[in-house]
Design a protein around this motif. Sequence first.
Motif, PDB file in Angstrom:
ATOM      1  N   PRO A  85       0.815  -1.225   0.000  1.00  0.00           N
ATOM      2  CA  PRO A  85       0.000   0.000   0.000  1.00  0.00           C
ATOM      3  C   PRO A  85       0.841   1.264   0.000  1.00  0.00           C
ATOM      4  CG  PRO A  85      -0.027  -1.016   2.155  1.00  0.00           C
ATOM      5  CD  PRO A  85       0.703  -1.952   1.245  1.00  0.00           C
ATOM      6  N   ILE A  86       2.033   1.184   0.598  1.00  0.00           N
ATOM      7  CA  ILE A  86       2.941   2.335   0.675  1.00  0.00           C
ATOM      8  C   ILE A  86       4.279   1.880   0.125  1.00  0.00           C
ATOM      9  CG2 ILE A  86       4.165   3.862   2.277  1.00  0.00           C
ATOM     10  CD1 ILE A  86       1.795   3.884   4.028  1.00  0.00           C
ATOM     11  N   ASP A  87       4.986   2.779  -0.533  1.00  0.00           N
ATOM     12  CA  ASP A  87       6.288   2.432  -1.106  1.00  0.00           C
ATOM     13  C   ASP A  87       7.183   1.775  -0.055  1.00  0.00           C
ATOM     14  OD1 ASP A  87       5.525   3.480  -3.514  1.00  0.00           O
ATOM     15  OD2 ASP A  87       6.453   5.436  -3.154  1.00  0.00           O
ATOM     16  N   ASP A  88       7.834   0.697  -0.451  1.00  0.00           N
ATOM     17  CA  ASP A  88       8.811  -0.053   0.337  1.00  0.00           C
ATOM     18  C   ASP A  88       8.209  -0.854   1.485  1.00  0.00           C
ATOM     19  OD1 ASP A  88      10.880   0.816  -1.297  1.00  0.00           O
ATOM     20  OD2 ASP A  88      11.271   2.567  -0.050  1.00  0.00           O
ATOM     21  N   TRP A  89       6.910  -0.864   1.693  1.00  0.00           N
ATOM     22  CA  TRP A  89       6.269  -1.665   2.740  1.00  0.00           C
ATOM     23  C   TRP A  89       5.351  -2.701   2.094  1.00  0.00           C
ATOM     24  CZ3 TRP A  89       7.752  -1.660   7.635  1.00  0.00           C
ATOM     25  CH2 TRP A  89       8.433  -0.555   8.109  1.00  0.00           C
ATOM     26  N   MET A  90       5.580  -3.985   2.393  1.00  0.00           N
ATOM     27  CA  MET A  90       4.775  -5.054   1.827  1.00  0.00           C
ATOM     28  C   MET A  90       4.098  -5.838   2.945  1.00  0.00           C
ATOM     29  SD  MET A  90       5.856  -8.411  -0.404  1.00  0.00           S
ATOM     30  CE  MET A  90       6.519  -7.479  -1.749  1.00  0.00           C
ATOM     31  N   LEU A  91       2.824  -6.154   2.743  1.00  0.00           N
ATOM     32  CA  LEU A  91       2.084  -6.981   3.700  1.00  0.00           C
ATOM     33  C   LEU A  91       2.541  -8.418   3.521  1.00  0.00           C
ATOM     34  CD1 LEU A  91      -0.166  -7.236   5.833  1.00  0.00           C
ATOM     35  CD2 LEU A  91      -1.775  -7.516   3.952  1.00  0.00           C
ATOM     36  N   LYS A  92       3.102  -9.010   4.586  1.00  0.00           N
ATOM     37  CA  LYS A  92       3.643 -10.368   4.517  1.00  0.00           C
ATOM     38  C   LYS A  92       2.710 -11.409   5.115  1.00  0.00           C
ATOM     39  CE  LYS A  92       7.312 -11.280   3.244  1.00  0.00           C
ATOM     40  NZ  LYS A  92       7.790 -11.691   1.941  1.00  0.00           N
ATOM     41  N   ALA A  93       1.961 -11.056   6.165  1.00  0.00           N
ATOM     42  CA  ALA A  93       1.098 -12.045   6.820  1.00  0.00           C
ATOM     43  C   ALA A  93      -0.055 -11.340   7.518  1.00  0.00           C
ATOM     44  CB  ALA A  93       1.903 -12.856   7.833  1.00  0.00           C
ATOM     45  N   VAL A  94      -1.185 -12.066   7.567  1.00  0.00           N
ATOM     46  CA  VAL A  94      -2.355 -11.590   8.293  1.00  0.00           C
ATOM     47  C   VAL A  94      -2.669 -12.654   9.339  1.00  0.00           C
ATOM     48  CG1 VAL A  94      -4.781 -10.961   8.138  1.00  0.00           C
ATOM     49  CG2 VAL A  94      -3.227 -10.371   6.275  1.00  0.00           C
ATOM     50  N   ALA A  95      -2.518 -12.301  10.610  1.00  0.00           N
ATOM     51  CA  ALA A  95      -2.812 -13.225  11.706  1.00  0.00           C
ATOM     52  C   ALA A  95      -4.036 -12.713  12.453  1.00  0.00           C
ATOM     53  CB  ALA A  95      -1.617 -13.334  12.642  1.00  0.00           C
ATOM     54  N   ASN A  96      -4.513 -13.492  13.395  1.00  0.00           N
ATOM     55  CA  ASN A  96      -5.683 -13.099  14.163  1.00  0.00           C
ATOM     56  C   ASN A  96      -5.423 -11.853  15.006  1.00  0.00           C
ATOM     57  OD1 ASN A  96      -8.362 -13.389  15.028  1.00  0.00           O
ATOM     58  ND2 ASN A  96      -7.667 -14.389  16.898  1.00  0.00           N
ATOM     59  N   ASP A  97      -4.179 -11.713  15.522  1.00  0.00           N
ATOM     60  CA  ASP A  97      -3.882 -10.614  16.442  1.00  0.00           C
ATOM     61  C   ASP A  97      -2.950  -9.548  15.874  1.00  0.00           C
ATOM     62  OD1 ASP A  97      -1.716 -12.319  16.351  1.00  0.00           O
ATOM     63  OD2 ASP A  97      -1.211 -12.062  18.468  1.00  0.00           O
ATOM     64  N   HIS A  98      -2.434  -9.732  14.654  1.00  0.00           N
ATOM     65  CA  HIS A  98      -1.524  -8.723  14.089  1.00  0.00           C
ATOM     66  C   HIS A  98      -1.435  -8.849  12.570  1.00  0.00           C
ATOM     67  CE1 HIS A  98       1.177 -12.212  14.229  1.00  0.00           C
ATOM     68  NE2 HIS A  98       1.843 -11.621  13.262  1.00  0.00           N
ATOM     69  N   LEU A  99      -0.916  -7.800  11.965  1.00  0.00           N
ATOM     70  CA  LEU A  99      -0.538  -7.805  10.552  1.00  0.00           C
ATOM     71  C   LEU A  99       0.977  -7.677  10.513  1.00  0.00           C
ATOM     72  CD1 LEU A  99      -3.128  -5.248   9.110  1.00  0.00           C
ATOM     73  CD2 LEU A  99      -3.305  -7.730   9.134  1.00  0.00           C
ATOM     74  N   LEU A 100       1.622  -8.406   9.617  1.00  0.00           N
ATOM     75  CA  LEU A 100       3.072  -8.381   9.527  1.00  0.00           C
ATOM     76  C   LEU A 100       3.470  -7.696   8.219  1.00  0.00           C
ATOM     77  CD1 LEU A 100       5.687  -9.327  10.918  1.00  0.00           C
ATOM     78  CD2 LEU A 100       5.570 -11.374   9.503  1.00  0.00           C
ATOM     79  N   PHE A 101       4.230  -6.591   8.351  1.00  0.00           N
ATOM     80  CA  PHE A 101       4.711  -5.851   7.193  1.00  0.00           C
ATOM     81  C   PHE A 101       6.219  -5.986   7.114  1.00  0.00           C
ATOM     82  CE2 PHE A 101       0.632  -3.848   7.780  1.00  0.00           C
ATOM     83  CZ  PHE A 101       0.222  -3.568   6.495  1.00  0.00           C
ATOM     84  N   GLU A 102       6.737  -5.919   5.889  1.00  0.00           N
ATOM     85  CA  GLU A 102       8.185  -5.993   5.673  1.00  0.00           C
ATOM     86  C   GLU A 102       8.645  -4.743   4.955  1.00  0.00           C
ATOM     87  OE1 GLU A 102      10.480  -8.497   2.570  1.00  0.00           O
ATOM     88  OE2 GLU A 102      10.440  -9.704   4.398  1.00  0.00           O
ATOM     89  N   TRP A 103       9.716  -4.152   5.495  1.00  0.00           N
ATOM     90  CA  TRP A 103      10.334  -2.995   4.840  1.00  0.00           C
ATOM     91  C   TRP A 103      11.298  -3.551   3.801  1.00  0.00           C
ATOM     92  CZ3 TRP A 103      15.080   0.149   5.811  1.00  0.00           C
ATOM     93  CH2 TRP A 103      14.999   1.401   5.196  1.00  0.00           C
ATOM     94  N   GLN A 104      11.034  -3.324   2.526  1.00  0.00           N
ATOM     95  CA  GLN A 104      11.730  -3.977   1.432  1.00  0.00           C
ATOM     96  C   GLN A 104      13.229  -3.684   1.338  1.00  0.00           C
ATOM     97  OE1 GLN A 104      10.291  -6.354  -0.781  1.00  0.00           O
ATOM     98  NE2 GLN A 104       8.933  -6.308   0.983  1.00  0.00           N
ATOM     99  N   PRO A 105      13.719  -2.465   1.564  1.00  0.00           N
ATOM    100  CA  PRO A 105      15.158  -2.229   1.398  1.00  0.00           C
ATOM    101  C   PRO A 105      16.038  -3.113   2.292  1.00  0.00           C
ATOM    102  CG  PRO A 105      14.009  -0.144   1.421  1.00  0.00           C
ATOM    103  CD  PRO A 105      12.996  -1.201   1.771  1.00  0.00           C
TER     104      PRO A 105
END
Length: 170
Positions: free
Chosen positions: A132-152
Amino acid sequence: MKLPRYLQLALVLTAGATIWSLVAGEEVSQAPHQVQPVSRPRPAPAKQETAHSTRIDLFSTLRNRAQDAAEKKPESERAEKAQPAAPPLPLQVLGAWWENRQRIIVLTDGKETWPVCERCKADGKIWIGSSPIDDWMLKAVANDHLLFEWQPSHIQQRLELDELQSEPTH
């Protein structure tokens, strides 16, 4: 026996200087110790051939150790400098709603909003693999959190969902 005024003053000043050196000594001892050369090395003078003029550098090992320590840094420190730290995650959770037993989470960056859902037909939806935002990718959707990865640097950060984990009762 009564002490003269100049001796009384000298004793008070000595006691004050002693207390100050103890307090200042603690602050100095907590600072990291670094060995720094006092002066630049001077070129050795021309040697004269005499039996007693042998010159030995007694402090060469100390200088070599100080230079080695300055050049060699711990591996953890090198690893930290090699990898740039990820900036704080610019996304926040606005809320969630449930439709047909599917949770739809709404994210915002303060300007735009994105629904996080796998099967919904919402415009601009994001799911695993979306950025959704440059350099940030959604990696996982869990019941209690979302996991994002900073690509660089591939550093992962969690976005906690707190009370949005279960469907509210009517």
